[in-house]
Design an enzyme around this catalytic site. Structure first.
Site, PDB file in Angstrom:
ATOM      1  N   GLU A  49       0.865  -1.180   0.000  1.00 37.44           N
ATOM      2  CA  GLU A  49       0.000   0.000   0.000  1.00 37.44           C
ATOM      3  C   GLU A  49       0.898   1.225   0.000  1.00 37.44           C
ATOM      4  O   GLU A  49       1.728   1.403   0.892  1.00 37.44           O
ATOM      5  CB  GLU A  49      -0.922   0.020   1.227  1.00 37.44           C
ATOM      6  CG  GLU A  49      -2.128  -0.905   1.057  1.00 37.44           C
ATOM      7  CD  GLU A  49      -3.160  -0.776   2.179  1.00 37.44           C
ATOM      8  OE1 GLU A  49      -4.165  -1.511   2.120  1.00 37.44           O
ATOM      9  OE2 GLU A  49      -2.970   0.031   3.107  1.00 37.44           O
ATOM     10  N   ASP A  60      -5.723  10.346   9.302  1.00 37.10           N
ATOM     11  CA  ASP A  60      -4.436   9.843   9.763  1.00 37.10           C
ATOM     12  C   ASP A  60      -3.995  10.468  11.070  1.00 37.10           C
ATOM     13  O   ASP A  60      -4.237  11.639  11.338  1.00 37.10           O
ATOM     14  CB  ASP A  60      -3.370  10.112   8.695  1.00 37.10           C
ATOM     15  CG  ASP A  60      -3.509   9.145   7.529  1.00 37.10           C
ATOM     16  OD1 ASP A  60      -3.360   7.929   7.769  1.00 37.10           O
ATOM     17  OD2 ASP A  60      -3.791   9.594   6.406  1.00 37.10           O
TER      18      ASP A  60
END
Lengths: 269, 406
Positions: A49, A60
């Site tokens: 990824e 995040d």
């Protein structure tokens, strides 16, 4: 057959779980990303990824926020990320690469243009954190047309009704977000995750990868027992952050950590 | 303007939260269920006479509505043009229009049974308005505010703390409103089970742009009635500053079908549009997706959000509410920009001539209104939304004058 499908089928036939490391493209420098990708693949990563940096990574935690900031210091753009994948593909045609990021850089790049260029570069799937399946029908079709899978998230809060919608739109694999929170935050509860995976499996045959909260080999091993894929991001990005000054040491430490995760995942299967 | 376009801007958003191509719901999956629940709750309560009556009661007896519509006669005479009326949102409890929305959302929060409230804030007005309603309901409150804004708006930070709120300094990115919103979203994802997020402007994922607009529309409904009572007719032009755009939508929306009424949304030109250091996405940006909605943004050629600048913290934001983007594209509202210096001049002028100290945000609207008034006949009427009072900005203005008042 798509690279992702082939990868998960091969692993399933050996009763193995995929190790899926996440790194941010361009962190700590765009010149190092392709080398990092190769080191990950050589040390047991089954799928990569690759984060597309964004100025406002709302889902995040601090570790990946800082990775995005480091990458953006060097103006790492989506165009650059596609070039990195293309370069990676010159010597690795097997390891699937999933781009993970936020919608705006793709929106500005242009949806159809992205589908064409990403396919040409050798990208296998796209995971856009802030693009829910109901808002992406056309784009998913454009991507599918070019052989690119669309990976969607399922969260602890996702209703049964939404699970059906998501698995119908998704392909490649389903990404189960194991905790309520941002990346790299709380530790997951294996029992909770197990129950949720059973629910999701009632609606789909797609492989299910689990991420957001897997920090060490022990958790990776426990999740490998119940999931089809184990995603590790922040813990790996932390190693990159701590070794920005020494390129060789960075690759070495990333390799050692990835190998330890890979061993743990294999052991857990 | 075509018939279809008129219908399109009058009946928004659609069931998916779209204002034409703008708006929508672009968030991570963890928040989708909470937003679907909020949408269902709001659909039900917004039609519930008891809820509406409770909201109206709070606006009357707690906020102090209706706010006056004041004819600024001396200022009008000094400018020499159209008559300027000020919608006095600065006289609301807590000193700005923000409280109209926080009262409404706090009532929604009460119905969800959640015990904790979070908010983002730029100038601190929304943070104060949120801390205020949280104190009144006895709910835990945390406000996210950029470090840079904490420095510029020390007075509001202390007000929030006195009200029992925890103010969290946000040190990521540009350390201003957009980063505070990122951090509030991160908190919400983590604590979604017990937390209600009170967004302060007409942006964010559906249904926020709609419900914040609906709560703020009290401004325009009152202004319309008051203008008719005082002058016997509708105004010719409306002027309001636009950061996220909640005070502007609140004033504009009830007039959308009155085609004779022109609308001017005033963005922050900062050091000047040509300098690149501004906060004017409608005047100088392009569409993209940020904070849960598609709208005009300040962004670079790679889709990265770029830093903004304005002397007023409340306008220092790279996006704008999606309904404004649609009103711009439809041509129903005009979007213009006023730089720091012009806003400061208007701040000083209104203070001296009318004895009203306006917020620096509202000063952008005042500055544009004075330009516009000069171009209009004396029998024309302009309503300016005086969205907040300027006490919070005294330190900023004093510092620009080289005076320390600490």
């Amino acid at each position: 057959m798509s690279r992702l499908k082939a990868c998960f089928e091969a692993l399933a036939s050996q009763q193995k779980t995929a190790l899926i490391p996440f790194v941010t493209a361009g962190d700590p420098h765009p010149d190092q990303t392709v080398d990092i990708m190769h080191v990950l693949a050589k040390n047991g990563a089954d799928v990569l990824e690759l984060g597309v940096p964004f100025s406002d990574p709302m889902a995040d935690g601090p570790v990946i926020q800082l990775a995005d900031e480091r990458a953006l210091l060097h103006n790492t753009s989506l165009t650059d990320v596609l070039a990195m994948v293309k370069q990676f593909r010159e010597t690795n045609q097997d390891t699937p690469v999933v781009l993970m990021g936020y919608l705006n850089p793709v929106e500005i790049y242009g949806y159809q243009r992205f589908a064409v260029d990403a396919s040409a570069a050798g990208v296998d799937a796209l995971l856009t954190v802030d693009l829910p399946p109901e808002a992406s029908t056309e784009f998913v079709a454009d991507l599918k047309d070019k052989g690119i899978d669309s990976v969607f998230l399922i969260a602890p809060t996702t209703t049964d009704e939404r699970i059906k919608k998501i698995v119908a739109a998704g392909s490649g694999y389903i990404y189960y977000v194991s905790v309520k929170g941002v990346t790299g935050s709380a530790s997951l509860d294996v029992g909770d995750v197990k129950g949720r995976l059973e629910t999701i499996r009632n609606s789909t045959d797609l492989p299910i990868a689990v991420g957001f909260g897997i920090k060490d080999s022990e958790t990776a091993k426990a999740i490998a027992k119940i999931a089809d894929g184990v995603v590790v991001g922040s813990a790996l990005v932390n190693i990159i952050a701590g070794n920005q000054q020494d390129k060789a040491a960075l690759l070495d430490k990333v390799g050692v950590f990835t190998r330890s995760l890979s061993d743990a995942v294999t052991e857990g299967c | 303007m075509s018939e279809t376009q008129q219908k399109e801007y009058l009946d928004t958003p659609d069931e998916f939260g779209n204002f034409g191509p703008y708006g929508g719901r672009f968030v991570s999956e963890t928040l989708m269920a909470a937003l679907e629940d909020l949408e269902a709750l709001y659909d039900r309560l917004s039609k519930d006479p008891e809820f509406i009556a409770e909201f109206d009661r709070d606006l009357a007896h707690y906020v102090g509505r209706p706010s006056p519509l004041y004819f600024a006669e001396r200022w009008t005479n000094k400018i020499g043009g159209a008559k300027i009326y000020l919608k006095r949102e600065d006289l609301n409890h807590t000193g700005a229009h923000k409280v109209n929305n926080t009262i409404g959302q706090a009532l929604l929060a009460k119905h969800t049974g959640k015990t904790r409230i979070i908010a983002e804030t730029g100038a601190g007005q929304h943070g104060v308005a949120t801390a205020t309603v949280a104190a009144r309901l006895g709910m835990e409150c945390e406000v996210f505010m950029g470090e840079e804004d904490i420095r510029r708006q020390a007075l509001n930070v202390y007000r929030m703390r006195l009200l029992g709120a925890k103010v969290n300094a946000v040190s990521s990115g540009t350390k201003t409103l957009k980063d505070a919103m990122n951090e509030a979203m991160r908190d919400w994802v983590t604590n979604v089970d017990n937390t209600f997020y009170i967004i302060g402007t007409v942006a964010g994922p559906h249904p926020y742009p709609k419900l914040v607009r609906d709560f703020q529309c009290v401004i325009g409904r009152e202004a319309k009635r008051q203008c008719q009572e005082q002058t016997g007719r509708l105004p010719d032009a409306l002027v309001a500053c636009v950061g996220g755009g909640s005070n502007a939508i609140g004033l504009f929306h009830p007039f959308l079908s009155d085609e004779s009424v022109e609308m001017y949304g005033v963005e922050a030109a900062g050091h000047g549009i040509e300098s690149g250091q501004h906060a004017a996405p409608l005047c100088a940006g392009k569409p993209g997706v940020l904070h849960g909605n598609r709208t005009y943004l300040m962004e670079d050629e790679n889709g990265q959000i770029i830093p903004t600048h304005s002397v007023s913290a409340g306008l220092d934001y790279p996006g704008v509410g999606p309904e404004h983007s649609w009103l711009k594209d439809c041509g129903r509202a005009n979007y213009v920009a006023i730089n720091d210096e012009e806003a400061l001049d208007a701040f000083r002028e209104l203070t001296l001539v009318e004895g009203i100290i306006p917020a620096l945000e509202s000063s952008h609207a005042l500055a544009y209104a004075s330009k516009l008034a000069k171009t209009m006949d004396k029998d024309k009427i302009i309503i300016v939304n005086l969205s907040g009072r300027g006490d919070k900005d005294i330190h900023t203005v004093a510092a620009i004058d080289g005076i320390s008042i600490d």
